[in-house]
Design a protein around this motif. Structure first.
Motif, PDB file in Angstrom:
ATOM      1  N   PHE A 209       0.858  -1.189   0.000  1.00 42.38           N
ATOM      2  CA  PHE A 209       0.000   0.000   0.000  1.00 42.38           C
ATOM      3  C   PHE A 209       0.892   1.236   0.000  1.00 42.38           C
ATOM      4  N   SER A 210       1.309   1.627  -1.209  1.00 41.45           N
ATOM      5  CA  SER A 210       2.223   2.766  -1.332  1.00 41.45           C
ATOM      6  C   SER A 210       2.103   3.391  -2.707  1.00 41.45           C
ATOM      7  N   PRO A 211       2.411   4.685  -2.822  1.00 45.84           N
ATOM      8  CA  PRO A 211       2.452   5.326  -4.139  1.00 45.84           C
ATOM      9  C   PRO A 211       3.530   4.726  -5.036  1.00 45.84           C
ATOM     10  N   ALA A 212       4.597   4.187  -4.434  1.00 45.25           N
ATOM     11  CA  ALA A 212       5.644   3.559  -5.244  1.00 45.25           C
ATOM     12  C   ALA A 212       5.090   2.384  -6.022  1.00 45.25           C
ATOM     13  N   ALA A 213       4.175   1.626  -5.402  1.00 40.09           N
ATOM     14  CA  ALA A 213       3.610   0.436  -6.035  1.00 40.09           C
ATOM     15  C   ALA A 213       2.432   0.778  -6.936  1.00 40.09           C
ATOM     16  N   TRP A 214       1.508   1.596  -6.445  1.00 38.19           N
ATOM     17  CA  TRP A 214       0.269   1.870  -7.179  1.00 38.19           C
ATOM     18  C   TRP A 214       0.363   3.098  -8.065  1.00 38.19           C
ATOM     19  N   GLY A 215       1.324   3.975  -7.788  1.00 41.90           N
ATOM     20  CA  GLY A 215       1.471   5.191  -8.579  1.00 41.90           C
ATOM     21  C   GLY A 215       1.015   6.420  -7.811  1.00 41.90           C
ATOM     22  N   GLN A 216       1.758   7.485  -7.987  1.00 40.96           N
ATOM     23  CA  GLN A 216       1.414   8.769  -7.358  1.00 40.96           C
ATOM     24  C   GLN A 216       0.802   9.680  -8.405  1.00 40.96           C
ATOM     25  N   PRO A 217      -0.477  10.022  -8.278  1.00 42.77           N
ATOM     26  CA  PRO A 217      -1.082  10.949  -9.247  1.00 42.77           C
ATOM     27  C   PRO A 217      -0.423  12.320  -9.144  1.00 42.77           C
TER      28      PRO A 217
END
Length: 590
Positions: free
Chosen positions: A440-448
């Motif tokens: 659960f991180s922006p590194a994995a899912w992407g940072q808009p």
């Protein structure tokens, strides 16, 4: 072919001492390879499992031609019976895929081909650039006249609703430096003449090396669009960034014969194509899959996410982005209208007022009482103290208790999310479950990312920065199993309800009490000091763990979307231009 997606890394300790998730499915062999199955036309509603699988594998092997045979292997199997949807993350800075645009010209091996495109033949688009443009308009003796001609053509061009205009692609088979070279030309599209056109530059070598052979075979048709303003700015030296080129890919006249025409030598170009075609990744892929269904907010019973690592950049805004991507919607505000694009969207404000997700993460007391104590968890769990300080008071943290009971005491390395609904009639449960490698991180899912506000309200926004972007740091892969709402028949994860999917943790998970504290690195370090356990120990061997996630703090400038030409691209373009000028002068002499 058995496809296996697991949260476990490929080291012995992960399979012997730690709880992980594993999903797999066996797919039948075809009587003969079907390469068309690894491309999905925009209007084909069937499962895109093969398309997503080959795209992800292609991203791993694209620069290793000896591994391109995997494309052939995947074409041998039938994935239409897939029980779920693949969700992949591939590092990169992404922009939304452009809508289909009708084109009038396409690349041809022997001559410039005038042919109107058809929407049903469209396979996708590739984001690339024009190389050699600065060299073309700044160095040759006729640069001034060429600039005037370029300004004239681009000034008269008809921009479409997206601000782009079509350009012509031409094969340059007579350039010794690269037999695959492709020129980019600007001219009058109504009555195009190569003599009256202006050459902007070339496709990059890495793109031309697969566009040309696949186009020559007649398997695919390639057409191209640029942003006129961007090209003019670059030609006049106003900016030194790359000129974007949108490459549209459609089925060629021989596409139906692709399985018979493809040879081993064509597999590397084919691999490059499937890797380059724009696909949705991370949060955007999550939204692409789950937006096919309408999820009734009032019937939601649980929305949980358990991960061994929770990123350093987690805040209400990212949680709202994740929840919104899964279809979470707010009760409609009376002050807004349905025509408002933000109408019903789940925002950071909603998240602060009423958290949407329960984050499952073990308390330090649970870790201390584990079979292997704190030592093993030190290399599995990551929840930065900073994140705990930001979110600790929101009430979203719940204890991660392993399930079934005999797993209690073993550390969990799972990455599982589930959103569950219960119908009012008959108690039918439905929803979706994700399992895979995404923490659960922006590194994995992407940072808009959103473009910065204009300093000058009258300034025309560059195409490169006018819209949302998604920055992904990690390679990840997972599967979404869907039990659709009653009355909707699509790919599902179970015939009798979402409750048939066994989760590796107890639900409902107990909310953290006032005295509870998560197993952060600092808490585990203090626990080891209290127990007089040496900080260095044997458990540090074989560690694979992605404790890291530090990369989700990486700041990305939107200008990174259109960097300057790389040095090797400049050398490539200059070499091609040199040979073009040489052949032109020889032609005049003769």
């Amino acid at each position: 072919m058995r496809v296996i997606i697991t949260s476990a890394n490929l080291v012995p300790r992960q399979w012997h001492l730690i709880t992980n998730t594993v999903w797999w499915q066996d797919f039948p062999c075809r009587t003969s390879p079907d390469y068309s199955a690894i491309f999905s036309a925009v209007e084909e509603p069937k499962s895109d499992f093969a398309v997503q699988l080959v795209s992800f594998i292609g991203s791993l092997i694209n620069e290793v031609p000896s591994q391109a045979y995997w494309i052939n292997e995947i074409a041998k199997y039938n994935f239409e019976g897939a029980g779920g949807y693949l969700v992949a993350s591939v590092p990169g800075l992404y922009m939304p895929s452009p809508c289909y645009l009708e084109s009038n010209y396409c690349l041809s091996e022997k001559h410039i081909l005038h042919t109107k495109s058809a929407h049903k033949m469209f396979l996708g688009s590739v984001q690339t650039s024009v190389v050699g443009l600065s060299h073309r308009f700044h160095i040759p003796s006729d640069a001034g006249s060429q600039l005037k001609a370029l300004s004239l053509f681009l000034g008269k061009c008809r921009e479409n609703m997206h601000g782009t205009t079509e350009v012509i692609l031409k094969r340059n088979t007579n350039i010794p430096a690269d037999a695959n070279a492709v020129s980019v030309l600007v001219g009058d599209l109504d009555k195009f003449s190569e003599e009256d056109s202006v050459q902007l530059g070339f496709l990059p070598r890495e793109v031309a090396k697969w566009v040309s052979p696949l186009g020559d075979l007649g398997l695919f048709r390639f057409s191209a669009f640029i942003y006129p303003r961007e090209a003019l700015e670059a030609a006049f030296g106003v900016t030194n960034t790359k000129v974007q080129l949108l490459l549209y890919v459609a089925k060629g006249p021989e596409f139906s014969q692709i399985s018979a025409l493809i040879c081993d030598e064509h597999l590397p170009p084919l691999c490059s194509l499937v890797t380059s075609l724009k696909r949705s990744h991370g949060l955007w892929r999550l939204e692409e899959v789950l937006s096919q269904f309408k999820w009734p907010e009032t019937l939601e019973t649980d929305f949980v996410y358990s991960a061994s690592s929770i990123g350093t950049s987690i805040n209400p805004q990212f949680i709202a982005n994740f929840a919104s991507a899964t279809g979470k919607r707010s009760n409609h505000d009376f002050d807004s209208e349905e025509s408002d694009p933000e109408w019903g969207c789940w925002t950071a404000g909603h998240e602060r007022n009423k958290p949407s997700i329960s984050l499952l993460f073990p308390t330090i007391e649970r870790v201390k009482s584990a079979a292997c104590g704190v030592q093993l968890s030190r290399y599995l769990l990551s929840l930065p103290e900073k994140t705990w300080q930001i979110l600790g008071s929101t009430g979203i943290f719940h204890d991660a208790i392993p399930h079934p009971h005999d797993r209690i005491g073993h550390p969990m390395h799972v990455k599982v999310a589930q959103r569950r609904f219960q119908s009012r009639r008959g108690g039918h449960s439905f929803g979706w479950t994700y399992c895979g490698s995404h923490n659960f991180s922006p590194a994995a899912w992407g940072q808009p990312l959103r473009p910065p506000p204009k300093a000058n309200p009258t300034e025309v926004t560059r195409a490169a920065s006018s819209g949302p972007r998604l920055h992904i740091c990690n390679y990840e892969l997972g599967i979404i199993l869907i039990v659709p709402p009653p009355g909707m028949s699509k790919v599902s994860g179970g015939k009798h309800g979402i409750d048939n999917i066994t989760l590796p943790f107890v639900i409902p998970a107990p909310r953290y009490q006032h005295s509870d504290r998560p197993a952060t690195p600092l808490a585990m370090q203090e626990a080891m000091a209290e127990a007089c356990i040496p900080q260095s120990n044997d458990f540090s061997e074989e560690t694979d763990e992605e404790i890291p996630d530090e990369d989700d703090e990486h700041v990305v400038e939107l200008s990174d979307c259109c960097p300057e030409d790389k040095e090797e691209e400049k050398i490539y373009a200059e070499t091609l231009w040199g040979q073009v000028y040489s052949s032109q002068s020889q032609g005049k002499d003769s």
